[in-house]
Design a protein around this motif. Structure first.
Motif, short mmCIF file in Angstrom:
data_model
loop_
_atom_site.label_atom_id
_atom_site.label_comp_id
_atom_site.label_asym_id
_atom_site.label_seq_id
_atom_site.Cartn_x
_atom_site.Cartn_y
_atom_site.Cartn_z
N ALA A 141 0.53 3.96 -2.96
CA ALA A 141 0.11 5.33 -2.67
C ALA A 141 1.11 6.34 -3.22
O ALA A 141 0.74 7.36 -3.82
CB ALA A 141 -0.07 5.52 -1.17
N ALA A 142 2.40 6.05 -3.03
CA ALA A 142 3.42 6.96 -3.53
C ALA A 142 3.40 7.03 -5.05
O ALA A 142 3.54 8.12 -5.63
CB ALA A 142 4.80 6.49 -3.03
N TRP A 194 0.86 6.59 -7.02
CA TRP A 194 -0.33 7.28 -7.50
C TRP A 194 -0.47 8.69 -6.92
O TRP A 194 -1.48 9.35 -7.15
CB TRP A 194 -1.57 6.46 -7.14
N ILE A 201 -0.85 9.63 -3.82
CA ILE A 201 -1.84 9.73 -2.74
C ILE A 201 -1.13 10.06 -1.43
O ILE A 201 -0.17 9.39 -1.04
CB ILE A 201 -2.60 8.40 -2.59
N ARG A 202 -1.61 11.08 -0.75
CA ARG A 202 -1.09 11.41 0.58
C ARG A 202 -1.94 10.67 1.62
O ARG A 202 -3.17 10.73 1.59
CB ARG A 202 -1.18 12.92 0.83
N VAL A 203 -1.27 9.99 2.51
CA VAL A 203 -1.96 9.23 3.55
C VAL A 203 -1.62 9.88 4.88
O VAL A 203 -0.48 9.90 5.31
CB VAL A 203 -1.55 7.75 3.55
N ALA A 231 0.80 -1.23 0.00
CA ALA A 231 0.00 0.00 0.00
C ALA A 231 0.84 1.28 0.00
O ALA A 231 0.54 2.22 -0.77
CB ALA A 231 -0.97 -0.01 1.17
N PRO A 232 1.89 1.40 0.82
CA PRO A 232 2.68 2.65 0.79
C PRO A 232 3.31 2.92 -0.57
O PRO A 232 3.35 4.07 -1.03
CB PRO A 232 3.74 2.41 1.86
#
Length: 230
Positions: free
Chosen positions: A221-222, A224, A226-228, A217-218
């Protein structure tokens, strides 16, 4: 002759076709008489034991119904070679060149290899079990019915390769490059560790576990943007 296996069920009930493993039944083998490998050599029904093929040129050779045990393959030139219905056990080497080779109905057991060149090779009904392979180059290769089991793969390069019915079972897969690869019925759920350095977008056609998805997931996210945040 290869054995059929039932596939598992992935997300959404989609059935994953399992790889067909090789079944090797070697005949009575004759000991290799010694000497160096020859380009376009024909080796049939031979046992190679403790042979040192370092730096030798066996390009275009054909190995049929052979057993290679504890052989040294450092910088061995086996480009365009064919390895058929054979076993390779505890072979070792750095820089072995198997580019554009064909491996069909082959078992590779407890190998210790580094920098093996297998770009544009064809692997069909191949079992790679145990051992460690560093920096395996499988760019543009075709893998069908291949099982990686209980082995360690460090930074394997599958760039542009086609993988169909490929399984990773109890093996460590670190720094894998899937850039431009095509995957179909690739089962990654059994990988003890899964780390993909490039080509996450090529995972369509593969099945992973929920735990693996969370681990990835991290990176996803990176990729795409995406900030989590909590």
């Amino acid at each position: 002759m290869a054995r059929s296996a039932a596939g598992g069920t992935g997300a959404g009930g989609t059935r994953v076709k399992a790889a067909r493993r090789p079944e090797i039944r070697l005949p009575a083998l004759e000991p290799f008489p010694g000497g160096e490998l020859e380009p376009d050599g024909d080796y049939d029904g031979l046992e190679f034991r403790d042979a040192d093929f370092a730096g030798q040129d066996g390009s275009g050779s054909r190995f049929l119904d052979c057993a290679l045990t504890e052989c040294a393959l450092d910088e061995a030139g086996l480009r365009h070679a064919s390895v058929l219905d054979s076993t390779l056990t505890s072979v070792r080497g750095v820089g072995t060149n198997l580019a554009e080779a064909t491996l069909r109905d082959v078992e590779l057991i407890d190998a210790r290899l580094g920098g093996t060149q297998m770009h544009a090779a064809v692997l069909e009904r191949v079992l790679i079990r145990g051992g460690k392979i560093d920096y395996l180059n499988l760019r543009m290769a075709r893998l069908r019915d291949v099982v990686f089991e209980g082995c360690v793969l460090v930074e394997p390069d599958f760039g542009g390769a086609r993988l169909e019915r490929v399984e990773f079972v109890d093996c460590a897969l670190t720094g894998a490059d899937l850039h431009a690869a095509t995957l179909k019925d690739v089962d990654l759920r059994g990988a003890a560790s899964l780390e993909i350095s490039r080509g996450l977008d090529r995972l369509a056609g593969a099945v992973i576990s929920t735990t693996q998805l969370l681990d990835l997931a991290p990176v996803l996210a990176a990729q795409w943007g995406i900030r989590v945040e909590d």
